[in-house]
Design a protein around this motif. Structure first.
Motif, PDB file in Angstrom:
ATOM      1  N   ILE A  44      45.804  60.162  54.623  1.00  0.00           N
ATOM      2  CA  ILE A  44      47.090  59.656  54.130  1.00  0.00           C
ATOM      3  C   ILE A  44      47.586  58.570  55.088  1.00  0.00           C
ATOM      4  CG2 ILE A  44      48.459  61.437  55.323  1.00  0.00           C
ATOM      5  CD1 ILE A  44      50.375  61.472  52.959  1.00  0.00           C
ATOM      6  N   GLU A  45      48.357  57.625  54.542  1.00  0.00           N
ATOM      7  CA  GLU A  45      48.937  56.573  55.390  1.00  0.00           C
ATOM      8  C   GLU A  45      50.403  56.900  55.642  1.00  0.00           C
ATOM      9  OE1 GLU A  45      51.690  53.442  55.899  1.00  0.00           O
ATOM     10  OE2 GLU A  45      51.341  54.201  53.885  1.00  0.00           O
ATOM     11  N   LEU A  46      50.787  56.868  56.913  1.00  0.00           N
ATOM     12  CA  LEU A  46      52.202  57.055  57.267  1.00  0.00           C
ATOM     13  C   LEU A  46      52.577  56.006  58.294  1.00  0.00           C
ATOM     14  CD1 LEU A  46      52.388  60.955  57.789  1.00  0.00           C
ATOM     15  CD2 LEU A  46      53.195  59.687  55.797  1.00  0.00           C
ATOM     16  N   LYS A  47      53.637  55.263  58.039  1.00  0.00           N
ATOM     17  CA  LYS A  47      54.119  54.228  58.947  1.00  0.00           C
ATOM     18  C   LYS A  47      52.998  53.259  59.360  1.00  0.00           C
ATOM     19  CE  LYS A  47      58.474  55.677  60.261  1.00  0.00           C
ATOM     20  NZ  LYS A  47      58.776  55.953  58.832  1.00  0.00           N
ATOM     21  N   GLY A  48      52.086  52.994  58.415  1.00  0.00           N
ATOM     22  CA  GLY A  48      51.018  52.032  58.699  1.00  0.00           C
ATOM     23  C   GLY A  48      49.843  52.626  59.451  1.00  0.00           C
ATOM     24  N   TYR A  49      49.820  53.940  59.690  1.00  0.00           N
ATOM     25  CA  TYR A  49      48.692  54.576  60.379  1.00  0.00           C
ATOM     26  C   TYR A  49      47.950  55.485  59.418  1.00  0.00           C
ATOM     27  CZ  TYR A  49      51.238  53.146  64.546  1.00  0.00           C
ATOM     28  OH  TYR A  49      51.895  52.412  65.485  1.00  0.00           O
ATOM     29  N   ARG A  50      46.644  55.603  59.646  1.00  0.00           N
ATOM     30  CA  ARG A  50      45.837  56.518  58.840  1.00  0.00           C
ATOM     31  C   ARG A  50      45.791  57.890  59.518  1.00  0.00           C
ATOM     32  NH1 ARG A  50      40.974  56.571  55.446  1.00  0.00           N
ATOM     33  NH2 ARG A  50      41.170  54.333  55.163  1.00  0.00           N
ATOM     34  N   ILE A  51      46.178  58.904  58.760  1.00  0.00           N
ATOM     35  CA  ILE A  51      46.105  60.268  59.302  1.00  0.00           C
ATOM     36  C   ILE A  51      44.923  60.928  58.599  1.00  0.00           C
ATOM     37  CG2 ILE A  51      47.400  62.398  59.820  1.00  0.00           C
ATOM     38  CD1 ILE A  51      49.025  59.889  60.539  1.00  0.00           C
ATOM     39  N   PRO A  52      43.934  61.399  59.351  1.00  0.00           N
ATOM     40  CA  PRO A  52      42.755  61.959  58.687  1.00  0.00           C
ATOM     41  C   PRO A  52      43.034  63.297  58.019  1.00  0.00           C
ATOM     42  CG  PRO A  52      42.565  62.217  61.066  1.00  0.00           C
ATOM     43  CD  PRO A  52      43.835  61.455  60.825  1.00  0.00           C
ATOM     44  N   ALA A  53      42.257  63.578  56.973  1.00  0.00           N
ATOM     45  CA  ALA A  53      42.343  64.890  56.313  1.00  0.00           C
ATOM     46  C   ALA A  53      42.163  65.977  57.363  1.00  0.00           C
ATOM     47  CB  ALA A  53      41.241  64.986  55.267  1.00  0.00           C
ATOM     48  N   GLY A  54      42.915  67.048  57.220  1.00  0.00           N
ATOM     49  CA  GLY A  54      42.751  68.189  58.123  1.00  0.00           C
ATOM     50  C   GLY A  54      43.615  68.120  59.372  1.00  0.00           C
ATOM     51  N   MET A  55      44.231  66.965  59.648  1.00  0.00           N
ATOM     52  CA  MET A  55      45.095  66.870  60.842  1.00  0.00           C
ATOM     53  C   MET A  55      46.464  67.483  60.507  1.00  0.00           C
ATOM     54  SD  MET A  55      46.036  65.986  63.846  1.00  0.00           S
ATOM     55  CE  MET A  55      44.424  65.448  64.374  1.00  0.00           C
ATOM     56  N   ALA A  56      46.998  68.313  61.410  1.00  0.00           N
ATOM     57  CA  ALA A  56      48.314  68.909  61.160  1.00  0.00           C
ATOM     58  C   ALA A  56      49.410  67.860  61.315  1.00  0.00           C
ATOM     59  CB  ALA A  56      48.549  70.059  62.125  1.00  0.00           C
ATOM     60  N   MET A  57      50.367  67.895  60.399  1.00  0.00           N
ATOM     61  CA  MET A  57      51.539  67.022  60.503  1.00  0.00           C
ATOM     62  C   MET A  57      52.773  67.922  60.448  1.00  0.00           C
ATOM     63  SD  MET A  57      50.240  64.109  57.907  1.00  0.00           S
ATOM     64  CE  MET A  57      49.204  65.209  56.989  1.00  0.00           C
ATOM     65  N   SER A  58      53.718  67.654  61.349  1.00  0.00           N
ATOM     66  CA  SER A  58      54.876  68.543  61.427  1.00  0.00           C
ATOM     67  C   SER A  58      56.158  67.792  61.136  1.00  0.00           C
ATOM     68  CB  SER A  58      54.990  69.143  62.833  1.00  0.00           C
ATOM     69  OG  SER A  58      53.879  69.941  63.088  1.00  0.00           O
ATOM     70  N   GLY A  59      56.824  68.157  60.060  1.00  0.00           N
ATOM     71  CA  GLY A  59      58.151  67.611  59.775  1.00  0.00           C
ATOM     72  C   GLY A  59      59.124  68.282  60.740  1.00  0.00           C
ATOM     73  N   GLN A  60      59.853  67.469  61.507  1.00  0.00           N
ATOM     74  CA  GLN A  60      60.702  68.003  62.579  1.00  0.00           C
ATOM     75  C   GLN A  60      62.056  68.460  62.008  1.00  0.00           C
ATOM     76  OE1 GLN A  60      59.459  68.581  65.500  1.00  0.00           O
ATOM     77  NE2 GLN A  60      59.122  66.745  66.681  1.00  0.00           N
ATOM     78  N   VAL A  61      62.089  69.662  61.478  1.00  0.00           N
ATOM     79  CA  VAL A  61      63.282  70.148  60.769  1.00  0.00           C
ATOM     80  C   VAL A  61      64.507  70.170  61.693  1.00  0.00           C
ATOM     81  CG1 VAL A  61      64.250  72.107  59.506  1.00  0.00           C
ATOM     82  CG2 VAL A  61      61.869  71.475  59.163  1.00  0.00           C
ATOM     83  N   LEU A  62      64.373  70.755  62.859  1.00  0.00           N
ATOM     84  CA  LEU A  62      65.519  70.829  63.780  1.00  0.00           C
ATOM     85  C   LEU A  62      65.938  69.429  64.232  1.00  0.00           C
ATOM     86  CD1 LEU A  62      67.325  72.673  65.820  1.00  0.00           C
ATOM     87  CD2 LEU A  62      65.642  71.952  67.482  1.00  0.00           C
ATOM     88  N   MET A  63      64.968  68.596  64.610  1.00  0.00           N
ATOM     89  CA  MET A  63      65.293  67.271  65.147  1.00  0.00           C
ATOM     90  C   MET A  63      65.939  66.377  64.081  1.00  0.00           C
ATOM     91  SD  MET A  63      64.208  67.534  68.228  1.00  0.00           S
ATOM     92  CE  MET A  63      64.259  65.870  68.832  1.00  0.00           C
TER      93      MET A  63
END
Ligand code: HEM
Length: 520
Positions: A408-427
């Motif tokens: 997936i692309e986020l902010k112009g970067y490629r994040i590979p399949a299987g990499m954990a991504m954490s939405g910072q709920v508290l922050m």
């Protein structure tokens, strides 16, 4: 106010903190294929290695893990998250410890993009220590720990009775009987203290959450809030605290190593899970025996099956999975709901205007001679906002994670399949770009008539989508019924400030001192 100090705590200097943050090189292979044929943003995306973040190498990972464990930052990781985002921006690669390799996301638009791409079988960062226990003892996994089709089968089996609003309101009379026990106990304790402080309200809230969940899931009123000793139940509650307390330290060092070295954490965690499973099995067996007795009894009148009977009758999951699911649900229900309720009470006590406004709403909607019920709560937007606002400031789970099965692309970067991504709920909940005066408790901001607009993915305390918290509706009902009852009868003041601390969930760092004055 206590909350305003959350982000100014500093355990070590920023310079040394940045050293601590150096991390290892990710080991995942980067796919050269975009997820969809025409995804140009992905084709043009910069490589994963260029995502901003502290330097990545093994030595600094070891050092950061050691420092986190020793300095105590593991109990206040937001200090570190804040420094990381201030330094590197809204997307940061981080690699605390062995299992925390993850891309941290502070922009709700990115969180939305990830969650909208999570697919049919969403995956989180694995809870490796808890999975290791199941494998060690040869026990089945339930909805919390399974993946793919097995997860879906378990999820379908448990969710109808847990998440469907019409089904959940039927639990209100049972939950209200636990509310009555809680308030009676509170009153007894209040009267014995010269300042009307209810000591040990934390423990009583754990018992409240356990009794309420037990009565819904296993059709067993445990009566934990009477004055008798409840040794087994208290051991269960202690064990739930223990699995949460050991979780974060165990995620920092590979679980295999903990097990091999038979570390203190591994021993405590294993003993705690043994206690949890042993106690839950006793309750479940007791209920299953009652179900069979009832089935044998020809004179039984037709009544709606309770949660466990429904699971047995459905026959969609195995008996081992029924044990696993009920145990997970019971364990997941206690600390989450009780701590959030405690933060709600504490925030009302610390914000008299909000407390008065809630009281006015309760007075307007609930007749004097009635106890709060779902029909009243439907007309109590302020009560719902109090819970929502508390969860914005004190979400029990600091972030929600996902691993996608495609790049997936986020902010112009490629994040590979299987990499954990954490939405910072508290922050995100405390970011002034997304919330006006974020450190102030303002339930009004959630009211429909208010003009403050929020991104729909900026506040996700229960997660999102098909993998969202399965106990959400039950937790909301438990919290609202109890808060409405307290607000109807008491005025609350806080005699001591507390700070948040992480034990895997966000909890107060010391016992509260809450004074309850009875309303005339
Ligand atoms: C204030 C109370 C609670 C909060 C804030 C909360 C929060 C969460 C969050 C953030 C998740 C992860 C969701 C995701 O990944 O999208 C989750 C999952 C889960 N929660 Fe809760 N929870 C609460 C109460 C409960 C209760 C009362 C129960 C059980 C009766 C429960 C059972 C579970 C289970 C089984 C999962 C895993 C669901 C799955 O993986 O399919 N939770 N919860």
């Amino acid at each position: 106010m206590a909350a305003s100090r959350l982000f100014v705590t500093r355990c070590v200097s920023p310079a040394s903190r940045l050293q601590i943050l150096s991390t290892s090189r990710p080991t995942l292979q980067i796919s050269t294929q975009p997820a969809t044929g025409q995804d140009f943003s992905l084709l043009e995306a910069k490589p994963f290695e260029s995502i901003p973040g502290p330097p990545r190498n093994i030595l600094t990972t070891i050092k950061s893990t050691y420092d986190m464990l020793v300095s105590g930052t593991i109990r206040k990781p937001w200090v570190l998250f804040k420094e990381l985002h201030d330094e590197y921006g809204d997307i940061v690669y981080s690699g605390f410890g062995s299992s925390f390799e993850s891309v941290l996301l502070l922009d709700p638009k990115d969180v939305e993009k990830v969650l909208r791409n999570e697919g049919k079988y969403p995956r989180r960062l694995e809870f490796t220590p808890w999975i290791a226990y199941r494998e060690y003892r040869g026990k089945a996994k339930g909805v919390l720990l399974t993946e793919d089709q097995i997860w879906k089968r378990n999820r379908l089996a448990v969710s109808k009775r847990m998440l469907h609003p019409k089904e959940v309101v039927e639990y209100a009379p049972t939950i209200n009987s636990v509310v009555t026990d809680f308030v009676d106990r509170m009153e007894r304790k209040r009267l014995t203290d010269e300042n009307c402080v209810v000591h040990g309200i934390e423990q009583d809230l754990f018992k409240y959450a356990m009794d309420a969940a037990g009565s819904v899931l296993l059709d067993s009123r445990l009566k934990l809030l009477d004055d008798n000793l409840h040794i087994e139940e208290e051991a269960f509650i202690e064990s739930v605290h223990a699995i949460f307390e050991e979780f974060a330290p165990m995620m920092m060092i590979p679980t295999k190593l903990h097990k091999m070295l038979n570390t203190k954490s591994w021993k405590r965690h294993t003993k705690a899970w043994d206690t949890i499973f042993h106690y839950a099995k006793k309750l479940i067996d007791d209920k299953i025996n009652r179900v069979y007795e009832e089935l044998k009894d020809d004179n039984q009148t037709e009544k709606k099956a309770d949660f466990l009977t429904y699971l047995v009758q459905q026959n969609k999951i195995s008996v081992e999975e029924i044990y696993a699911n009920c145990t997970e649900l019971l364990a997941a229900a206690v600390d989450t709901t009780s701590n959030t309720t405690l933060w709600c009470i504490y925030m009302l006590a610390s914000n008299p205007d909000a407390q008065e406004r809630l009281h006015q709403e309760v007075k307007k909607v609930i007749p004097d001679n009635e106890i709060p019920m779902p029909k009243h709560i439907d007309h109590m937007p302020y009560l719902k906002s109090v819970v929502k606002e508390t969860l914005r400031m004190y979400p029990p789970a600091l972030n929600i994670s996902r691993k996608l099965d495609k790049d997936i692309e986020l902010k112009g970067y490629r994040i590979p399949a299987g990499m954990a991504m954490s939405g910072q709920v508290l922050m995100m909940g405390r970011d002034p770009r997304y919330f006006k005066d974020p450190l102030q408790f303002k339930p009004d901001r959630w009211l429909r008539e208010n003009e403050e607009i929020h991104h729909p993915f900026v506040a996700l305390p229960f997660g999102f989508g098909p993998r969202m918290c399965v106990g959400r509706r039950l937790a909301e009902l438990e919290m609202r019924l109890l808060l409405a009852r307290i607000s109807k009868n008491y005025w609350i003041e806080s005699l001591k400030d507390v700070e948040p601390m992480l034990t895997s969930l966000l909890v107060p760092d010391k016992p509260t001192q809450l004074k309850f004055t009875k309303k005339s």
